[in-house]
Design a protein around this motif. Structure first.
Motif, PDB file in Angstrom:
ATOM      1  N   SER A 287       5.670  -1.107   6.523  1.00 22.77           N
ATOM      2  CA  SER A 287       4.924  -1.829   7.496  1.00 22.77           C
ATOM      3  C   SER A 287       3.470  -1.316   6.876  1.00 22.77           C
ATOM      4  CB  SER A 287       4.927  -1.720   8.707  1.00 22.77           C
ATOM      5  OG  SER A 287       5.144  -0.268   9.038  1.00 22.77           O
TER       6      SER A 287
ATOM      7  N   SER B 103      13.189   1.641  16.170  1.00 23.92           N
ATOM      8  CA  SER B 103      13.807   0.317  16.131  1.00 23.92           C
ATOM      9  C   SER B 103      15.286   0.153  16.347  1.00 23.92           C
ATOM     10  CB  SER B 103      13.225  -0.343  14.874  1.00 23.92           C
ATOM     11  OG  SER B 103      11.847  -0.197  14.826  1.00 23.92           O
TER      12      SER B 103
ATOM     13  N   GLY C 268      21.056  -3.713   4.692  1.00 29.54           N
ATOM     14  CA  GLY C 268      20.328  -2.494   4.516  1.00 29.54           C
ATOM     15  C   GLY C 268      20.659  -1.190   5.092  1.00 29.54           C
TER      16      GLY C 268
ATOM     17  N   GLU D 269      27.416  -5.791  -1.090  1.00 32.16           N
ATOM     18  CA  GLU D 269      26.965  -6.903  -1.231  1.00 32.16           C
ATOM     19  C   GLU D 269      27.818  -7.950  -1.734  1.00 32.16           C
ATOM     20  OE1 GLU D 269      22.792  -7.448  -3.001  1.00 32.16           O
ATOM     21  OE2 GLU D 269      22.121  -7.417  -0.921  1.00 32.16           O
TER      22      GLU D 269
ATOM     23  N   TYR E 132      14.690  -8.247  11.430  1.00 33.50           N
ATOM     24  CA  TYR E 132      13.786  -7.355  11.516  1.00 33.50           C
ATOM     25  C   TYR E 132      12.870  -6.836  10.134  1.00 33.50           C
ATOM     26  CZ  TYR E 132      16.838  -3.610  10.017  1.00 33.50           C
ATOM     27  OH  TYR E 132      17.527  -2.723   9.452  1.00 33.50           O
TER      28      TYR E 132
ATOM     29  N   SER F 110      14.360  -8.581   0.683  1.00 34.54           N
ATOM     30  CA  SER F 110      14.604  -9.414  -0.408  1.00 34.54           C
ATOM     31  C   SER F 110      13.443 -10.290  -0.792  1.00 34.54           C
ATOM     32  CB  SER F 110      15.985 -10.097  -0.529  1.00 34.54           C
ATOM     33  OG  SER F 110      15.790 -11.449   0.390  1.00 34.54           O
TER      34      SER F 110
HETATM   35  N1  LIG Z   1      10.552  -5.390  12.536  1.00 30.36           N
HETATM   36  C1  LIG Z   1      10.228  -3.929  13.044  1.00 30.36           C
HETATM   37  O1  LIG Z   1      10.000  -3.653  14.023  1.00 30.36           O
HETATM   38  C2  LIG Z   1      10.580  -3.244  12.009  1.00 30.36           C
HETATM   39  C3  LIG Z   1      10.794  -1.601  12.265  1.00 30.36           C
HETATM   40  C4  LIG Z   1      11.139  -0.618  11.240  1.00 30.36           C
HETATM   41  C5  LIG Z   1      11.430  -1.107  10.020  1.00 30.36           C
HETATM   42  N2  LIG Z   1      11.395  -2.563   9.849  1.00 30.36           N
HETATM   43  C6  LIG Z   1      11.648  -3.019   8.485  1.00 30.36           C
HETATM   44  O2  LIG Z   1      12.878  -2.674   8.026  1.00 30.36           O
HETATM   45  C7  LIG Z   1      13.001  -2.771   6.624  1.00 30.36           C
HETATM   46  C8  LIG Z   1      13.630  -1.341   6.230  1.00 30.36           C
HETATM   47  O3  LIG Z   1      12.653  -0.413   6.546  1.00 30.36           O
HETATM   48  P1  LIG Z   1      12.894   1.174   6.230  1.00 30.36           P
HETATM   49  O4  LIG Z   1      11.550   1.861   6.502  1.00 30.36           O
HETATM   50  O5  LIG Z   1      14.179   1.599   6.894  1.00 30.36           O
HETATM   51  O6  LIG Z   1      13.087   0.910   4.559  1.00 30.36           O
HETATM   52  P2  LIG Z   1      13.687   1.996   3.782  1.00 30.36           P
HETATM   53  O7  LIG Z   1      14.352   3.183   4.115  1.00 30.36           O
HETATM   54  O8  LIG Z   1      12.598   2.436   2.581  1.00 30.36           O
HETATM   55  O9  LIG Z   1      14.892   1.382   2.797  1.00 30.36           O
HETATM   56  C9  LIG Z   1      14.601  -0.044   2.158  1.00 30.36           C
HETATM   57  C10 LIG Z   1      15.998  -0.862   2.189  1.00 30.36           C
HETATM   58  O10 LIG Z   1      15.985  -2.073   1.628  1.00 30.36           O
HETATM   59  C11 LIG Z   1      16.899  -2.142   0.578  1.00 30.36           C
HETATM   60  N3  LIG Z   1      16.571  -3.144  -0.210  1.00 30.36           N
HETATM   61  C12 LIG Z   1      14.937  -3.279  -0.815  1.00 30.36           C
HETATM   62  N4  LIG Z   1      15.103  -4.534  -1.391  1.00 30.36           N
HETATM   63  C13 LIG Z   1      16.175  -5.066  -1.382  1.00 30.36           C
HETATM   64  C14 LIG Z   1      16.646  -6.256  -2.015  1.00 30.36           C
HETATM   65  N5  LIG Z   1      16.112  -6.899  -3.028  1.00 30.36           N
HETATM   66  N6  LIG Z   1      18.045  -6.709  -1.582  1.00 30.36           N
HETATM   67  C15 LIG Z   1      18.853  -5.897  -0.890  1.00 30.36           C
HETATM   68  N7  LIG Z   1      18.439  -4.662  -0.199  1.00 30.36           N
HETATM   69  C16 LIG Z   1      17.071  -4.385  -0.523  1.00 30.36           C
HETATM   70  C17 LIG Z   1      17.126  -0.905  -0.094  1.00 30.36           C
HETATM   71  O11 LIG Z   1      18.339  -0.888  -0.796  1.00 30.36           O
HETATM   72  P3  LIG Z   1      18.856   0.209  -1.751  1.00 30.36           P
HETATM   73  O12 LIG Z   1      19.120   1.534  -1.329  1.00 30.36           O
HETATM   74  O13 LIG Z   1      19.716  -0.403  -2.604  1.00 30.36           O
HETATM   75  O14 LIG Z   1      17.436   0.268  -2.817  1.00 30.36           O
HETATM   76  C18 LIG Z   1      17.279   0.181   1.212  1.00 30.36           C
HETATM   77  O15 LIG Z   1      18.486   0.217   1.972  1.00 30.36           O
HETATM   78  C19 LIG Z   1      11.760  -2.975   6.142  1.00 30.36           C
HETATM   79  O16 LIG Z   1      11.638  -4.379   5.775  1.00 30.36           O
HETATM   80  C20 LIG Z   1      10.896  -2.678   7.115  1.00 30.36           C
HETATM   81  O17 LIG Z   1       9.571  -3.433   7.195  1.00 30.36           O
HETATM   82  C21 LIG Z   1      10.973  -3.314  10.573  1.00 30.36           C
END
Ligand SMILES: NC(=O)c1ccc[n+]([C@@H]2O[C@H](COP(=O)([O-])OP(=O)(O)OC[C@H]3O[C@@H](n4cnc5c(N)ncnc54)[C@H](OP(=O)(O)O)[C@@H]3O)[C@@H](O)[C@H]2O)c1
Length: 359
Positions: free
Chosen positions: A50, A146, A167, A215, A264, A268
């Motif tokens: 974010s 979250s 994820g 997957e 959330y 991809s």
């Molecule tokens: N809405 C909300 O309030 C909120 C709050 C927190 C986080 N988020 C969102 O949640 C997501 C994860 O955040 P995070 O900080 O936990 O991330 P993170 O630890 O950086 O991890 C990113 C994850 O996304 C996977 N990924 C990336 N590209 C991908 C693709 N093309 N296909 C399948 N998997 C993919 C990665 O898989 P690999 O390990 O295989 O690389 C990894 O598991 C983000 O989109 C973030 O913006 C939203």
């Protein structure tokens, strides 16, 4: 000492984060501290998806661009999440003492900086003891919060119930696994295939995952039968989606009757596409989740969630997960050091969570 020389990672226009961030130097006047203000030194600043989207200008919540810190152009300090140590307090400050750890209570604080000044009402105090690690404290407000809210605010899950998430290797995913276990829930976590899949699976099982699938398995129609054997026919009541695309479509097919799907994230960059039949014949409810909105919509939810997570940590049921740390020494910090640390963190954030630490 009458003032502190502070440095902040700022941007005055939106775009590619590594290209638009720059370092701004400013003084924090110690002699002019208001009675309810606190001066803090930063201990750690995570780099979250974010934060990146915010600098790109594609995130709906953005701090205003101002010249408050003396920049020549209206600018904002990057970063929403961070851990600070109190180093000076105004004479009416009641909740904090020098040496306390604290985090911002709201979004858009601007955490990518060496020091900050804030009214005490905008801060939450965290215990500064050995049970809560610096990493956990620095990252508690976004990802674990979250995961906790998604598992507890939307649907009444009872011990023994199942949820599924994609994820599974993300920080949110790992937090959901741990919180799910603590709540007595069973989880299925979908991860991408990789050469060292067993290493990842073991890590997630050690955190308390019930099942971890790839997957490829998720997309195999026959694999649904294996999942039904695992759940012994119990419906999977909740799905957590941060990926989208076919990964999500295949995950949604595993959900049971009357299930809730929370989206959330969209890692991809592909849309959320759901089979019509899930809505008509399985009464699926699909909603979005945004922690930033929840903490505004549900008064007290940030504090309540953090208190719950702190209790889990206190009980020894919420482990510290591995992050990539970039260490900076505050005493010798140059503008280039600070800029390069965040540029490196931005570049490497696809490899896993990056945290810039200041000692
Ligand atoms: N809405 C909300 O309030 C909120 C709050 C927190 C986080 N988020 C969102 O949640 C997501 C994860 O955040 P995070 O900080 O936990 O991330 P993170 O630890 O950086 O991890 C990113 C994850 O996304 C996977 N990924 C990336 N590209 C991908 C693709 N093309 N296909 C399948 N998997 C993919 C990665 O898989 P690999 O390990 O295989 O690389 C990894 O598991 C983000 O989109 C973030 O913006 C939203």
């Amino acid at each position: 000492m009458s003032s502190i020389k502070a440095k902040a990672v700022m941007y005055s226009s939106y775009g590619d984060p590594s290209s638009v961030i720059n370092i701004h130097n400013y003084n924090i006047d110690l002699t002019n501290l208001k009675s309810d203000e606190i001066i803090m030194q930063t201990l750690a600043s995570p780099i979250n998806p974010s934060d990146i989207n915010q600098i790109q200008g594609v995130y709906p919540s953005k701090p205003p661009l101002t010249t408050e810190l003396g920049t020549s152009e209206p600018s904002a300090v990057a970063g929403n999440e961070g851990l600070f140590k109190v180093i000076a307090i105004g004479n009416q400050v009641s909740k904090f003492q020098i040496g306390d750890w604290c985090i911002p209570s709201g979004a858009n604080f601007g955490t990518w900086r060496t020091h900050a000044i804030s009214n005490e009402s905008n801060l939450i105090k965290l215990p500064n003891d050995s049970k809560l690690s610096l990493n956990q404290a620095a990252t508690i407000t976004v990802n674990p919060s979250s995961a906790y809210q998604m598992l507890t605010y939307y649907i009444d899950l009872k011990p023994g119930d199942w949820f599924i998430q994609n994820g599974g290797n993300s920080q949110v995913g790992k937090a959901a696994i741990q919180i799910g276990k603590k709540l007595g829930l069973n989880s299925i976590s979908i991860v991408r295939n990789r050469p060292d899949l067993d290493v990842l699976k073991n890590e997630l099982y050690e955190l308390g995952a019930t099942k971890v699938i790839t997957e490829d398995e998720n997309s195999d129609k026959e694999f649904g039968k294996v999942i039904k054997e695992w759940t012994k026919g119990k419906p999977i009541k909740l799905g957590l989606n941060s990926i989208g695309g076919s990964n999500l479509t295949n995950m949604a097919r595993k959900l049971g009757h009357d299930a809730m799907l929370l989206t959330y994230g969209g890692m991809s960059m592909k849309p959320v596409s759901l089979p019509t039949s899930l809505f008509i014949f399985k009464n699926l409810t699909a909603k979005g989740f945004w922690v930033t909105e929840n903490i505004k919509r549900i008064p007290g939810s940030r504090e309540d969630t953090i208190n719950k997570l702190l209790q889990f940590i206190e009980d020894g049921d919420f482990k510290d997960v591995v992050n990539f740390e970039i260490d900076l020494n505050l005493n010798e910090l140059t503008d280039d050091d600070l800029l390069n640390a965040f540029k490196k963190g931005l570049k490497d954030s696809s490899k896993g969570k990056q945290i810039v630490k200041f000692t």
